[in-house]
Motif scaffolding. Structure first.
Motif, short mmCIF file in Angstrom:
data_model
loop_
_atom_site.label_atom_id
_atom_site.label_comp_id
_atom_site.label_asym_id
_atom_site.label_seq_id
_atom_site.Cartn_x
_atom_site.Cartn_y
_atom_site.Cartn_z
N ARG A 1 68.55 -29.39 -5.72
CA ARG A 1 67.48 -30.29 -5.31
C ARG A 1 66.25 -29.72 -4.79
O ARG A 1 65.21 -29.97 -5.07
N HIS A 2 66.54 -28.78 -4.07
CA HIS A 2 65.45 -27.77 -3.33
C HIS A 2 64.50 -27.34 -4.41
O HIS A 2 63.34 -27.27 -4.21
N ARG A 3 65.13 -26.42 -5.16
CA ARG A 3 64.25 -25.81 -6.23
C ARG A 3 63.57 -26.75 -6.91
O ARG A 3 62.42 -26.48 -7.60
N LEU A 4 64.27 -27.80 -7.44
CA LEU A 4 63.59 -28.92 -8.36
C LEU A 4 62.30 -29.48 -7.59
O LEU A 4 61.32 -29.70 -8.37
N LYS A 5 62.52 -29.47 -6.20
CA LYS A 5 61.72 -30.27 -5.65
C LYS A 5 60.18 -29.32 -5.58
O LYS A 5 59.11 -29.54 -5.56
N ALA A 6 60.49 -27.90 -5.10
CA ALA A 6 59.58 -26.84 -5.06
C ALA A 6 58.89 -26.58 -6.45
O ALA A 6 57.65 -26.43 -6.53
N ALA B 1 70.89 -21.38 -2.65
CA ALA B 1 72.13 -21.84 -2.12
C ALA B 1 71.76 -22.26 -0.56
O ALA B 1 70.96 -21.54 0.08
N LEU B 2 72.10 -23.26 0.03
CA LEU B 2 72.04 -23.73 1.44
C LEU B 2 73.29 -23.13 2.09
O LEU B 2 72.94 -23.07 3.31
N ARG B 3 74.23 -22.74 1.60
CA ARG B 3 75.43 -22.28 2.22
C ARG B 3 76.12 -21.69 1.11
O ARG B 3 76.67 -22.49 0.16
N ASP B 4 76.49 -20.29 1.04
CA ASP B 4 77.01 -19.75 0.11
C ASP B 4 77.95 -18.62 0.55
O ASP B 4 77.42 -17.60 1.37
N GLY B 5 79.36 -18.43 0.29
CA GLY B 5 79.91 -17.21 0.81
C GLY B 5 79.47 -16.18 0.37
O GLY B 5 78.93 -15.27 1.08
N MET B 6 79.22 -15.84 -1.16
CA MET B 6 78.39 -14.77 -1.58
C MET B 6 77.37 -15.08 -2.61
O MET B 6 76.34 -14.78 -2.40
N ASN B 7 77.94 -15.62 -3.71
CA ASN B 7 77.14 -16.10 -4.80
C ASN B 7 76.96 -14.84 -5.78
O ASN B 7 76.12 -14.16 -5.64
N LEU B 8 77.85 -14.81 -6.60
CA LEU B 8 77.79 -13.63 -7.70
C LEU B 8 76.95 -13.95 -8.82
O LEU B 8 76.79 -13.07 -9.39
N LEU C 1 66.21 -15.32 -3.79
CA LEU C 1 67.52 -15.30 -3.20
C LEU C 1 67.53 -15.85 -1.67
O LEU C 1 66.96 -15.37 -0.98
N SER C 2 68.36 -16.86 -1.46
CA SER C 2 68.61 -17.65 -0.17
C SER C 2 69.25 -16.80 0.67
O SER C 2 70.04 -15.96 0.38
N GLU C 3 68.61 -16.50 2.05
CA GLU C 3 69.16 -15.83 2.81
C GLU C 3 70.61 -16.55 3.46
O GLU C 3 71.30 -15.83 4.02
N PHE C 4 70.77 -17.82 3.12
CA PHE C 4 72.07 -18.20 3.42
C PHE C 4 73.35 -18.00 2.47
O PHE C 4 74.30 -18.56 2.74
N ALA C 5 72.97 -17.10 1.50
CA ALA C 5 74.15 -16.63 0.53
C ALA C 5 74.37 -15.34 1.12
O ALA C 5 73.75 -14.54 1.44
N GLY C 6 75.85 -14.99 0.94
CA GLY C 6 76.40 -13.86 1.47
C GLY C 6 75.82 -12.51 0.60
O GLY C 6 75.48 -11.34 1.12
N LEU D 1 63.89 -12.89 -0.47
CA LEU D 1 64.69 -13.82 0.38
C LEU D 1 63.92 -14.95 0.71
O LEU D 1 62.78 -15.00 1.43
N ILE D 2 64.59 -16.02 0.94
CA ILE D 2 64.05 -17.38 1.26
C ILE D 2 64.86 -18.08 2.05
O ILE D 2 66.18 -17.90 2.15
N ASN D 3 64.23 -19.15 2.81
CA ASN D 3 64.81 -20.06 3.49
C ASN D 3 64.78 -21.55 2.46
O ASN D 3 63.41 -21.99 2.45
N PRO D 4 65.90 -21.73 1.79
CA PRO D 4 65.83 -22.91 0.95
C PRO D 4 65.23 -24.28 1.62
O PRO D 4 64.71 -25.24 0.76
N HIS D 5 65.63 -24.38 2.94
CA HIS D 5 65.11 -25.67 3.47
C HIS D 5 63.61 -25.59 3.58
O HIS D 5 62.99 -26.56 3.89
N ASP D 6 63.00 -24.40 3.43
CA ASP D 6 61.28 -24.40 3.72
C ASP D 6 60.82 -24.46 2.36
O ASP D 6 60.75 -23.52 1.71
N ILE D 7 60.55 -25.66 2.08
CA ILE D 7 59.99 -25.98 0.62
C ILE D 7 58.84 -25.21 0.30
O ILE D 7 58.59 -24.41 -0.94
#
Length: 498
Positions: free
Chosen positions: A294-299, A382-389, A407-412, A422-428
């Motif tokens: 949703r966040h990437r579509l909004k941006a 990703a808003l939260r991701d263990g790794m994201n392969l 790449l989201s900073e909240f992905a491993g 590197l991005i904060n996906p909450h920061d549109i």
């Protein structure tokens, strides 16, 4: 195959078997190996170490005898429909998944789900205990089976037990909400080595252990007393290692696919079919609320609205593979995503041209690599991701040295792939700026960044990941039970009283 007559020196326990059921052209049923990094990493180990893989076949009320596939012994564990609903869709995916992903969606806590989780974990543990030879290594995987190590430790103290958590482990303030928080920790502490994707996850786990049990933690080591209750600070204990082992991919196989002429031609065809736009943005995810779709579509929509991107020159391909479609939160997410895509295409599309190409199904690996090659910018929000392969797959596939990874900073993956944007996906607004930066980046800068990213992914592939974890496990096996543990308490007395 008679289970009583078979024992194995290496046993993998995972929620799913690494095979999918297939029906051949003549109507006969068979199995094919599932694509995925885990089976790729463990396949050679399984063959060389006389291994067995225990897991659910993937459909309710499926009763299958153990069988061999491609040199690996598969040992199915059946689940009935109620167990699928309570253990898998319920406790695993509607309680633990949202809780462990920072409560992006609200977890549900139901005692009957927990009871089913305990029961199914016991079934997996019993099967592993019956199959493992004396002193065998058993490697348990992921959040669906967190009780298995403790259950195995009770039944088979001779085993060396590893556990790897493929998803994040939450901070104590969130984890403490779980009514069964102590039972889960006890289950995990049955392992000799507990692996996490990120150092922060291992730290969250150690902090929860200190807060709830008061055990001593030092670096990556946790002292677990052999006695219970009042005797917990006895001099006799065992050491559990809990640290980060970031998982990766079979990077060579992606590079090999990217070099195949048919895949290169398919990438060219994809761009042509889209009208050869100046820029192709690409996102591929399971349809999950943790992925930030949703966040990437909004941006993207705001960039079109602002005129900073031109819909006639820019296309976003969004692949969202089906996921947990019986869970209410996922049904709502699909409706919302499809409505948003329709709105963007209605507002900014034209006849023969759509700014978003949305695809709600999965693709074989060859098609994915072609899409990676065709895309100029990869969006991992990703808003939260263990790794994201997916981030690592994109990098491994770019043998041309081109392309930009956002790449989201909240992905491993962000711990290793520091040359991504590197991005904060909450920061549109920040996401928008990163997309514009990627689109306008000079070729020289793109290649410099991709060269550094590829070096990381190639050096730290999935084979190195499994070898590193198993080496730690073998060290634990040789170390055995620790004795003469120093008698002192946790340095934070408040934590022991939580």
């Amino acid at each position: 195959m008679e289970l009583e007559d078979e024992s194995y020196d290496f046993v993998v326990v995972a929620n799913r078997l690494p095979v999918d059921s297939v029906t051949e052209a003549d109507g006969t049923k068979g199995w094919k190996l599932s694509p995925g990094g885990l089976v790729t990493a463990l396949e050679p180990v399984m063959r060389s170490a006389d291994g067995a893989w225990i897991g659910w076949p993937g459909a309710a009320d499926t009763h299958v005898d153990p069988f061999e596939h491609d040199g690996i012994t598969m040992v199915p564990v059946s689940l009935d429909q109620t167990e699928v609903e309570r253990y898998y869709e319920g406790f695993s995916n509607d309680t633990l998944w949202p809780l462990y992903h920072d409560v992006i969606a609200q977890p549900s806590y139901h005692r009957e789900w927990w009871d089913s989780y305990v029961s199914v974990n016991r079934r997996f543990a019993d099967r592993a205990a019956s199959l493992a030879s004396h002193g065998a290594i058993v490697w348990v995987h992921d959040y669906q089976l967190q009780l298995v190590p403790g259950m195995l430790r009770e039944k088979r103290p001779d085993l060396t037990i590893g556990f790897f958590n493929h998803i994040p482990f939450p901070a104590y303030g969130l984890y403490s909400q779980l009514p069964w928080r102590r039972q889960i920790l006890t289950g995990l502490l049955g392992a000799d080595v507990i692996g996490f994707q990120r150092t922060a996850d291992a730290g969250n786990f150690a902090r929860a252990v200190r807060r709830l049990f008061g055990y001593e933690t030092r670096g990556s080591s946790i002292r677990v007393p052999l006695e219970d209750g009042a005797e917990r600070r006895s001099r006799h204990s065992r050491t559990v290692v809990a640290r980060a082992f970031p998982i990766s991919i079979d990077s060579a196989s992606f590079a090999d696919l990217a070099a195949r002429p048919d895949v290169v031609e398919r990438a060219r065809q994809i761009r042509e079919d889209l009208g050869n736009p100046k820029t192709i943005l690409f996102g591929v995810d399971r349809l999950d609320y943790t992925k930030g779709i949703r966040h990437r579509l909004k941006a993207y929509a705001e960039l079109l609205q602002d005129g900073r991107l031109d819909a006639s020159e820019t296309t976003l391909i969004q692949v969202a593979s089906p996921s947990r479609e019986r869970v209410a939160a996922y049904m709502e997410l699909r409706d919302e995503i499809e409505m948003t895509v329709g709105r963007i295409n209605g507002d900014y599309g034209s006849i023969g041209s759509a700014p978003v190409h949305y695809l709600h199904h999965g693709y074989p690996r060859e098609e994915m690599v072609a899409l990676y090659l065709a895309s100029d910018v990869m969006l991992v929000t990703a808003l939260r991701d263990g790794m994201n392969l997916v981030a690592k797959e994109y990098v491994a596939s770019r043998i041309d040295g081109d392309g930009v990874l956002i790449l989201s900073e909240f992905a491993g993956a962000s711990d290793d792939l520091r040359q991504a944007l590197l991005i904060n996906p909450h920061d549109i607004q920040g996401v928008k700026e990163a997309i514009v930066t990627a689109v306008e980046m000079e070729p020289r800068d793109r290649k410099r960044r991709m060269r550094a990213l590829r070096r990381k992914v190639i050096e730290n592939d999935v084979a190195k990941w499994s070898a590193t974890f198993l080496e730690e496990l073998r060290r634990a096996s040789h170390a055995g039970t620790a004795a003469d543990t120093p008698e002192h308490e946790t340095t934070d007395p408040q934590e022991t009283n939580a």
